[in-house]
Scaffold this motif. Structure first.
Motif, PDB file in Angstrom:
ATOM      1  N   MET B 125       0.826  -1.208   0.000  1.00  0.00           N
ATOM      2  CA  MET B 125       0.000   0.000   0.000  1.00  0.00           C
ATOM      3  C   MET B 125       0.864   1.263   0.000  1.00  0.00           C
ATOM      4  O   MET B 125       0.425   2.323   0.397  1.00  0.00           O
ATOM      5  CB  MET B 125      -0.949  -0.012   1.177  1.00  0.00           C
ATOM      6  CG  MET B 125      -0.292  -0.377   2.479  1.00  0.00           C
ATOM      7  SD  MET B 125      -1.538  -0.802   3.668  1.00  0.00           S
ATOM      8  CE  MET B 125      -0.593  -0.608   5.159  1.00  0.00           C
ATOM      9  N   LYS B 126       2.108   1.107  -0.447  1.00  0.00           N
ATOM     10  CA  LYS B 126       3.010   2.250  -0.676  1.00  0.00           C
ATOM     11  C   LYS B 126       3.218   3.112   0.565  1.00  0.00           C
ATOM     12  O   LYS B 126       3.290   4.334   0.478  1.00  0.00           O
ATOM     13  CB  LYS B 126       2.486   3.140  -1.817  1.00  0.00           C
ATOM     14  CG  LYS B 126       2.638   2.555  -3.189  1.00  0.00           C
ATOM     15  CD  LYS B 126       1.482   1.694  -3.546  1.00  0.00           C
ATOM     16  CE  LYS B 126       1.619   0.963  -4.842  1.00  0.00           C
ATOM     17  NZ  LYS B 126       0.561  -0.051  -4.976  1.00  0.00           N
ATOM     18  N   GLY B 128       5.809   2.859   2.516  1.00  0.00           N
ATOM     19  CA  GLY B 128       7.221   3.189   2.593  1.00  0.00           C
ATOM     20  C   GLY B 128       7.920   2.745   3.866  1.00  0.00           C
ATOM     21  O   GLY B 128       9.093   3.029   4.055  1.00  0.00           O
ATOM     22  N   CYS B 182       6.752  -4.363   7.433  1.00  0.00           N
ATOM     23  CA  CYS B 182       5.654  -4.207   6.485  1.00  0.00           C
ATOM     24  C   CYS B 182       4.334  -4.606   7.145  1.00  0.00           C
ATOM     25  O   CYS B 182       4.218  -5.704   7.668  1.00  0.00           O
ATOM     26  CB  CYS B 182       5.898  -5.070   5.257  1.00  0.00           C
ATOM     27  SG  CYS B 182       4.513  -5.017   4.110  1.00  0.00           S
ATOM     28  N   PRO B 183       3.360  -3.730   7.150  1.00  0.00           N
ATOM     29  CA  PRO B 183       2.093  -4.045   7.821  1.00  0.00           C
ATOM     30  C   PRO B 183       1.290  -5.114   7.085  1.00  0.00           C
ATOM     31  O   PRO B 183       0.390  -5.715   7.661  1.00  0.00           O
ATOM     32  CB  PRO B 183       1.357  -2.702   7.829  1.00  0.00           C
ATOM     33  CG  PRO B 183       1.962  -1.924   6.728  1.00  0.00           C
ATOM     34  CD  PRO B 183       3.372  -2.361   6.611  1.00  0.00           C
TER      35      PRO B 183
HETATM   36  S1  SF4 Z   1       6.101  -1.654   4.015  1.00  0.00           S
HETATM   37 FE1  SF4 Z   1       4.918  -3.129   2.852  1.00  0.00          FE
HETATM   38  S2  SF4 Z   1       3.076  -2.012   2.243  1.00  0.00           S
HETATM   39 FE2  SF4 Z   1       4.555  -0.479   2.909  1.00  0.00          FE
HETATM   40  S3  SF4 Z   1       5.600   0.119   1.001  1.00  0.00           S
HETATM   41 FE3  SF4 Z   1       6.839  -1.531   1.906  1.00  0.00          FE
HETATM   42  S4  SF4 Z   1       6.049  -3.391   0.920  1.00  0.00           S
HETATM   43 FE4  SF4 Z   1       4.524  -1.785   0.543  1.00  0.00          FE
END
Ligand code: SF4
Ligand code: SF4
Ligand code: SF4
Ligand code: SF4
Lengths: 364, 198, 166
Positions: B125-126, B128, B182-183
């Motif tokens: 979900m971008k 970051g 990453c959630p």
């Molecule tokens: S933490 Fe997970 S959801 Fe967020 S940007 Fe990175 S891969 Fe995508």
């Protein structure tokens, strides 16, 4: 007809004779056992589930820890499965080293099984002899792999360590000692009147019943089933392996068969050592990365056929895995055929132990 | 009667009584080839974290900075299963256990690891989080902050045009920090190990 | 210290009855306990008897990572053991869950969450010598002056409850 049951006799889960928690429930009439049921689930950990999504270097250790008694074969079958998935070649020297370690592991497992049986029928002298001899075998495992039980020796494309020349000599000497000692113990076992009383014609399971219950390994071979998964293994084929079969179907035959397989293992290791002499300086690791694919492969564990079904993804991580261990069939055969009609409640544990049940393998 | 006296004579000897009461098996020693908990050899750790990456159990080994500012692996007893993989994987021979180091030198064997980053674009979900948490990213571009956009082209990954892009997967050390933060479990780190001999 | 107490100390050190229970191990640790029985290590020369009967045990050896099935049973087993008693966990499993301690495994380590544990022996599995060494080291500490300690403790709690009442 209504069954008349005197006592419903539960044995376990913590029982002096058992190494592991399980419960046998027996319906008895007088001393006679009418029916038996094995109740399990005390050590279920869900290993297959946590194996999913992991690379070989983690799954290998989890596979080993399915069962601590026959850890090497779990390691070997899992690694051979992923090797077949990704077409990894194993150097010939590593193949023989694998057989040596596997047979040593089988020896210690069989010695432990026979120890448990002798201990259960209260022949403690022989039991102590056997477990002391097991130490000698475990020492050899330690010498080659560096650990006594969970060796972590076999890896994709080869083995962890090479066998040194001086260690090969030690191993040879230990094998001679084992052979001498085991022949002595076999004699004790054959001639002991108490042993004969407790073992001969006790816990009988016929060949038809074996086939019906799909029992495997020494339990099946002691009842005349001429099959061993080592026959399908390429390295064992090179070594001209022939399974040993006995036909008397009782406790005595099962223990005797394990003794005979001990001699066979010794011979196999000697043959491997001889061939290794001509392969000095060869590589023991061929490299190769685990890739994508799916495969099912079976190896012969000390208790019977052990099957791994593995599916991996592009990066060699396990996506699906299922393990089939032999003990579940053996215990089923034990509960439904051997125990039924046992003449005395004292025989229950002896019969159960004679089929060498491994509950950790079963439940994982 | 005679035999009883004989037995008594035998058993009353001081030597026999002593042996009976105080016999001990010889003290048992751990053989030198036993793979015990890995020990430090004293060589300098270059902080490549290969040991941590290959360790098969959670929390068994951590590379920590000592008071003198040097990195040093620490083994946690009760977690470590004495498998010796960290000893084999370490490129600087910082750890030792049993005969593993010696034997690996004779056999010229080692373990090589590569790491692969895979992003599931459906789940991502971008946010970051991964790019901000990555320690390598932090080293390359300390200004990389919450929205994970970065003007630096050397970072492993960044959010650009509201899309998570991986620029330099080869710099990844496989620490799985991104996976943990990453959630959505959208980013996966695959550690791939090859056993080699030259 | 009374004479009886010192005799008791002596005797307890020389006669330790052991019961072992597998709460979800891989068998590796169990067979290392069995290996202790072997004449090579000869655990009985130190006065340690492996009985596997909780009702006559002094020391409970626990192997395994505590599966769900044992939730109530281990506590029950622990209550069966007569005082003075001590529990020793063997291997990594009861401490950390070993390799099984991953998301989704049906285990609940550490064991010390469920019953009081006096010591643990790390290793997967530990060597028999390590097991024997720890039992021998621990036994005198736990069992020394047990009655006196207990009397003291009782007096203490009595004082406390009295104090609370006032
Ligand atoms: S933490 Fe997970 S959801 Fe967020 S940007 Fe990175 S891969 Fe995508
Ligand atoms: S020996 Fe094995 S378990 Fe222990 S820290 Fe090293 S890699 Fe991890
Ligand atoms: S695993 Fe993730 S956090 Fe760790 S170095 Fe690689 S990209 Fe960065
Ligand atoms: S500590 Fe290791 S050997 Fe012992 S039970 Fe656990 S996994 Fe098995």
């Amino acid at each position: 007809m209504k069954k008349v049951v005197d006592v419903s006799l539960p044995i376990g889960p913590v029982h002096p004779c058992f190494k592991e928690p399980a419960r046998i429930k027996c319906e008895t009439m007088g001393e006679k056992v009418l029916s038996a049921e094995v109740e399990m689930g005390y050590v279920k950990k869900g290993i297959e589930k946590i194996m999913v999504g992991r690379p070989w270097q983690e799954v290998m250790f989890l596979a080993e820890r399915i069962c601590g008694i026959c850890s090497v074969i779990h390691n070997m079958v899992f690694i051979e499965t992923v090797e077949r998935i990704s077409d990894i070649e194993v150097p010939i020297r590593a193949q023989y080293l694998r057989v040596i370690v596997n047979e040593l592991d089988r020896m210690q497992s069989h010695l432990l099984a026979n120890y448990s049986y002798c201990y259960t029928i209260e022949h403690e002298t022989l039991a102590m002899y056997l477990i002391n001899l097991r130490e000698t075998v475990v020492d050899q495992l330690e010498l080659i792999t560096g650990a006594r039980i969970t060796c972590a020796y076999i890896i994709p494309g080869g083995v962890r360590f090479d066998l040194r020349d001086e260690d090969a000599e030690t191993l040879k000497a230990a094998l001679d000692k084992c052979e001498k000692d085991i022949s002595r113990f076999v004699k004790i076992f054959e001639e002991g009147p108490l042993i004969a009383l407790r073992s001969k014609d006790v816990g009988i399971i016929t060949k038809e019943e074996i086939i019906a219950s799909q029992a495997a390994g020494p339990t099946a071979r002691a009842s005349g089933v001429d099959f061993d998964h080592r026959l399908n293994h390429p390295t064992y084929q090179k070594l001209d392996f022939k399974p040993i079969v006995l036909n008397s179907c009782d406790n005595y035959a099962r223990i005797m068969l394990r003794f005979k397989e001990l001699f066979q293992s010794i011979e196999l290791i000697r043959e491997c050592l001889k061939r290794l002499e001509g392969l000095k300086g060869e590589t023991i690791r061929g490299g190769g990365e685990v890739g994508e694919g799916e495969f099912t492969w079976t190896g012969e564990a000390p208790r019977g056929g052990l099957t791994y079904h593995v599916k991996t993804n592009r990066y060699g991580h396990v996506e699906e895995i299922s393990v089939q261990t032999p003990s579940i069939m053996n215990m089923d055969a034990c509960a439904h055929y051997m125990l039924k009609g046992a003449d005395s409640a004292a025989d229950i544990t002896a019969v159960f132990i004679s089929s060498d049940p491994c509950i950790s393998c079963n439940e994982r | 009667m005679f035999s009883i006296i004989c037995y008594l004579k035998e058993f009353l000897r001081a030597e026999w009584i002593k042996k009976f009461l105080f016999a001990k098996t010889p003290p048992l020693v751990t053989p030198p080839h036993y793979r015990d908990f890995p020990q430090l050899t004293g060589k300098e750790c270059s902080h490549e974290l290969r040991c941590m990456m290959i360790c098969p159990v959670p929390d068994a080994i951590k590379v920590l900075k000592g008071e003198d500012g040097k990195w040093r692996p620490v083994i946690y007893k009760g977690h470590c299963l004495r498998c010796g993989l960290c000893v084999e994987a370490c490129p600087d021979n910082v750890l030792t256990s049993g005969r593993i180091l010696e034997q690996n030198e004779i056999d010229r064997t080692s373990l090589l690891g590569t790491y692969h980053l895979v992003i599931d674009n459906k789940l991502c979900m971008k946010c970051g989080n991964c790019s901000v948490a990555c320690p390598i990213n932090k080293e390359i571009d300390p200004r990389l902050a919450h929205n994970a956009t970065s003007s630096n082209d050397d970072v492993i990954m960044r959010i650009k045009n509201s899309k998570l892009t991986i620029l330099h997967p080869e710099k990844c050390t496989g620490c799985k920090t991104c996976e943990e933060t990453c959630p959505n479990r959208a980013i996966r780190v695959y550690r791939r190990v090859e056993a080699v001999q030259d | 210290m009374s004479i009886i107490q010192s005799i008791k100390n002596k005797v307890r050190q020389r006669s330790i009855h052991v019961c072992y229970v597998n709460v979800g191990s891989c068998n590796g640790c169990d067979i290392e306990i069995l290996a202790c029985l072997a004449p090579r290590y000869d655990i009985e020369q130190y006065g340690i008897y492996v009985h596997n009967n909780p009702r006559e045990a002094d020391i409970l050896l626990i192997t395994g990572a505590f599966t769900e099935q044992w939730e109530d049973k281990l506590k029950h087993l622990w209550d069966l053991i007569p005082e003075p008693k001590a529990a020793i966990t063997i291997g990594n499993c009861p401490v950390s869950g070993c390799a099984y301690n991953r998301r989704g495994a049906r285990i609940d380590p550490p064991v010390s969450k469920h019953i009081p544990v006096a010591a643990n022996i790390p290793g997967c599995p530990p060597r028999p010598t390590e097991i024997i060494g720890t039992i021998l080291e621990l036994a005198p500490v736990v069992f020394k002056d047990y009655e006196e300690k207990k009397a003291k403790e009782a007096a203490e709690t009595e004082r406390k409850t009295k104090g609370a009442k006032k």
